[in-house]
Design an enzyme around this catalytic site. Structure first.
Site, PDB file in Angstrom:
ATOM      1  N   ASN A 118      55.801  91.058 -56.575  1.00  0.00           N
ATOM      2  CA  ASN A 118      57.195  90.596 -56.432  1.00  0.00           C
ATOM      3  C   ASN A 118      57.668  91.289 -55.155  1.00  0.00           C
ATOM      4  OD1 ASN A 118      60.180  91.189 -58.471  1.00  0.00           O
ATOM      5  ND2 ASN A 118      59.816  89.597 -56.975  1.00  0.00           N
ATOM      6  N   CYS A 126      66.879  95.109 -60.817  1.00  0.00           N
ATOM      7  CA  CYS A 126      65.588  94.585 -60.368  1.00  0.00           C
ATOM      8  C   CYS A 126      64.544  95.649 -60.700  1.00  0.00           C
ATOM      9  CB  CYS A 126      65.637  94.328 -58.866  1.00  0.00           C
ATOM     10  SG  CYS A 126      64.070  93.776 -58.192  1.00  0.00           S
ATOM     11  N   ASN A 178      70.765  92.383 -65.895  1.00  0.00           N
ATOM     12  CA  ASN A 178      70.758  90.995 -65.399  1.00  0.00           C
ATOM     13  C   ASN A 178      70.289  90.076 -66.517  1.00  0.00           C
ATOM     14  OD1 ASN A 178      68.155  92.124 -65.227  1.00  0.00           O
ATOM     15  ND2 ASN A 178      67.564  90.723 -63.601  1.00  0.00           N
ATOM     16  N   ASN A 182      67.570  84.225 -65.465  1.00  0.00           N
ATOM     17  CA  ASN A 182      66.129  84.340 -65.198  1.00  0.00           C
ATOM     18  C   ASN A 182      65.423  83.817 -66.449  1.00  0.00           C
ATOM     19  OD1 ASN A 182      66.155  86.003 -62.585  1.00  0.00           O
ATOM     20  ND2 ASN A 182      67.511  87.172 -63.942  1.00  0.00           N
ATOM     21  N   GLU A 211      62.928  82.789 -61.540  1.00  0.00           N
ATOM     22  CA  GLU A 211      64.037  83.722 -61.321  1.00  0.00           C
ATOM     23  C   GLU A 211      65.277  83.052 -60.747  1.00  0.00           C
ATOM     24  OE1 GLU A 211      63.662  87.541 -59.648  1.00  0.00           O
ATOM     25  OE2 GLU A 211      61.504  87.673 -60.084  1.00  0.00           O
ATOM     26  N   ARG A 212      66.420  83.495 -61.268  1.00  0.00           N
ATOM     27  CA  ARG A 212      67.712  83.117 -60.687  1.00  0.00           C
ATOM     28  C   ARG A 212      67.715  83.535 -59.223  1.00  0.00           C
ATOM     29  NH1 ARG A 212      73.043  86.261 -62.707  1.00  0.00           N
ATOM     30  NH2 ARG A 212      71.717  87.997 -62.079  1.00  0.00           N
ATOM     31  N   CYS A 257      58.457  89.473 -62.564  1.00  0.00           N
ATOM     32  CA  CYS A 257      59.872  89.854 -62.653  1.00  0.00           C
ATOM     33  C   CYS A 257      59.937  91.061 -63.584  1.00  0.00           C
ATOM     34  CB  CYS A 257      60.688  88.687 -63.207  1.00  0.00           C
ATOM     35  SG  CYS A 257      62.433  89.097 -63.372  1.00  0.00           S
ATOM     36  N   GLY A 258      60.218  92.228 -63.022  1.00  0.00           N
ATOM     37  CA  GLY A 258      60.157  93.462 -63.811  1.00  0.00           C
ATOM     38  C   GLY A 258      61.143  93.465 -64.964  1.00  0.00           C
ATOM     39  N   THR A 259      62.379  93.040 -64.692  1.00  0.00           N
ATOM     40  CA  THR A 259      63.365  93.002 -65.770  1.00  0.00           C
ATOM     41  C   THR A 259      63.000  91.911 -66.770  1.00  0.00           C
ATOM     42  OG1 THR A 259      64.722  91.644 -64.280  1.00  0.00           O
ATOM     43  CG2 THR A 259      65.323  93.978 -64.525  1.00  0.00           C
TER      44      THR A 259
HETATM   45  N1  LIG Z   1      62.497  90.339 -59.639  1.00  0.00           N
HETATM   46  C1  LIG Z   1      63.442  91.279 -60.217  1.00  0.00           C
HETATM   47  C2  LIG Z   1      64.583  90.611 -60.902  1.00  0.00           C
HETATM   48  C3  LIG Z   1      65.524  90.111 -59.950  1.00  0.00           C
HETATM   49  C4  LIG Z   1      66.588  89.495 -60.747  1.00  0.00           C
HETATM   50  C5  LIG Z   1      67.294  88.415 -60.001  1.00  0.00           C
HETATM   51  N2  LIG Z   1      66.458  87.243 -59.845  1.00  0.00           N
HETATM   52  C6  LIG Z   1      68.557  88.084 -60.748  1.00  0.00           C
HETATM   53  O1  LIG Z   1      68.758  88.602 -61.851  1.00  0.00           O
HETATM   54  O2  LIG Z   1      69.340  87.318 -60.205  1.00  0.00           O
HETATM   55  C7  LIG Z   1      62.800  92.241 -61.160  1.00  0.00           C
HETATM   56  O3  LIG Z   1      61.698  92.679 -60.876  1.00  0.00           O
HETATM   57  O4  LIG Z   1      63.433  92.603 -62.174  1.00  0.00           O
END
Ligand SMILES: N[C@H](CCC[C@H](N)C(=O)O)C(=O)O
Length: 328
Positions: free
Chosen positions: A12, A80, A169, A205, A223-224, A232-234
């Site tokens: 990512n 993130c 998020n 997301n 992802e949003r 996407c870590g979250t």
């Molecule tokens: N890639 C990110 C998340 C980004 C989140 C973003 N896309 C949003 O919430 O708008 C992660 O590693 O968590």
């Protein structure tokens, strides 16, 4: 001249800019314009990225620094997970510390350097928090419920069950079959819920997950503000929590999970204290390139690739070697 980094967590990818290295920090408007420009696969650098991570000083002592996350489309993300690992590594090396706090939009979060996963594969653990299931925290509307935990939502997709979690998020998660994962539903649903729609007014997301076994998941996220990313870590953290809640018989809490994604894998541990949840996200924090460029060009997002001195590192090759034979 100033130096920014191109980094990734589970592939990512982000650009990382430390505002404190500039003569004049970029304004918020300049940061958003820069993020949209530099991450664009056509106009950007190095094929673009998924977002821009902005590091600045924190007023929240003892935080070592503050992270802001700007998506490729210029929208701001409150958190993130993959990005926080790379920001954590950056601050660990800048201040020579291994265990510290980083200020994020809604919380000051723990960051801990881990032993390298392999030569030139740095690993960081970050706290993912706060967590909420409340409708207003995502937010979502018009779904007839205040919480969504493994429930059918026919207006979104027939035959699937969904869980909605803010970390903070917003994430919408469904555990699906290999057939569904291979189809277009995730792309169609992710696209639909990230344009004007009656259900997720701020977008969301969307992650589809497969349960490989009681300690391993596979997660793909639309992802949003970005679209499909390698990881996407979250999203993987929220999915791990959903897994623990939906399968209490497996006693997932406090146990190490491996979460595979198209970019590699991370490890997660889901924790519950009283009725407060938080997730540990552990994974690589890789610097692929250093980029030396003119500060003025950052302010005006007028970056001529020919004027940028790009120095690749050995770390991406090391990461590719590391994940080569670590697939589910
Ligand atoms: N890639 C990110 C998340 C980004 C989140 C973003 N896309 C949003 O919430 O708008 C992660 O590693 O968590």
């Amino acid at each position: 001249m100033v130096t920014i980094q191109k980094v990734h967590g589970s592939q990512n990818q982000f650009f990382l800019l430390d505002q404190t290295t500039l003569q004049q920090p970029l304004t918020q408007e300049e940061l958003v314009i820069l993020a949209k420009n530099i991450t664009n696969s056509q106009t950007g650098l190095l094929g673009g990225a998924d977002g821009l991570l902005v590091v600045s000083n924190s007023q929240h002592l003892p935080a070592l620094g503050k992270m802001q996350v700007i998506n490729a489309d210029g929208t701001i993300a409150s958190m993130c997970g993959n990005g926080l690992r790379t920001v954590g590594r950056y601050l660990a090396e800048k201040y020579q510390q291994n265990d510290f706090i980083v200020e994020t939009e809604q919380a000051d979060l723990k960051v801990t350097c881990q032993a390298d996963w392999a030569p030139d594969v740095k690993a960081i653990s970050v706290e993912i928090s706060p967590v909420s299931f409340q409708r207003a925290a995502l937010p979502f509307d018009n779904l007839g419920t205040e919480q969504l935990i493994s429930q059918p939502v026919p207006v979104l997709a027939s035959d699937l069950k969904f869980t909605a979690i803010a970390v903070p998020n917003p994430h919408l998660i469904s555990f699906v079959s290999a057939k569904i994962l291979a189809g277009d539903l995730l792309k169609n649903l992710g696209t639909k819920l990230n344009q004007a729609n009656p259900y997720f007014p701020d977008g969301v997301n969307v992650s589809f997950a497969q349960i490989i076994n009681e300690q391993q998941l596979f997660v793909q996220t639309f992802e949003r503000g970005v679209g499909f990313t390698n990881a996407c870590g979250t999203g993987m953290s929220a999915t791990s929590l959903a897994f623990a809640l939906i399968h209490p018989e497996l006693n997932i809490f406090d146990r190490l999970l491996t979460v595979y994604n198209p970019g590699g894998y991370v490890q997660t541990r889901v924790h519950q204290t009283d009725n407060h949840y938080w997730i540990e996200l552990i994974g690589n924090a890789t610097i692929t390139h250093y980029l030396d460029l003119n500060e003025n060009d950052l302010h005006h997002a007028t970056i001529d690739p020919a004027q940028v001195k790009i120095t690749p590192t050995v770390e991406d090759a090391a990461y590719q070697q590391f994940i080569k034979d670590r697939r589910p």
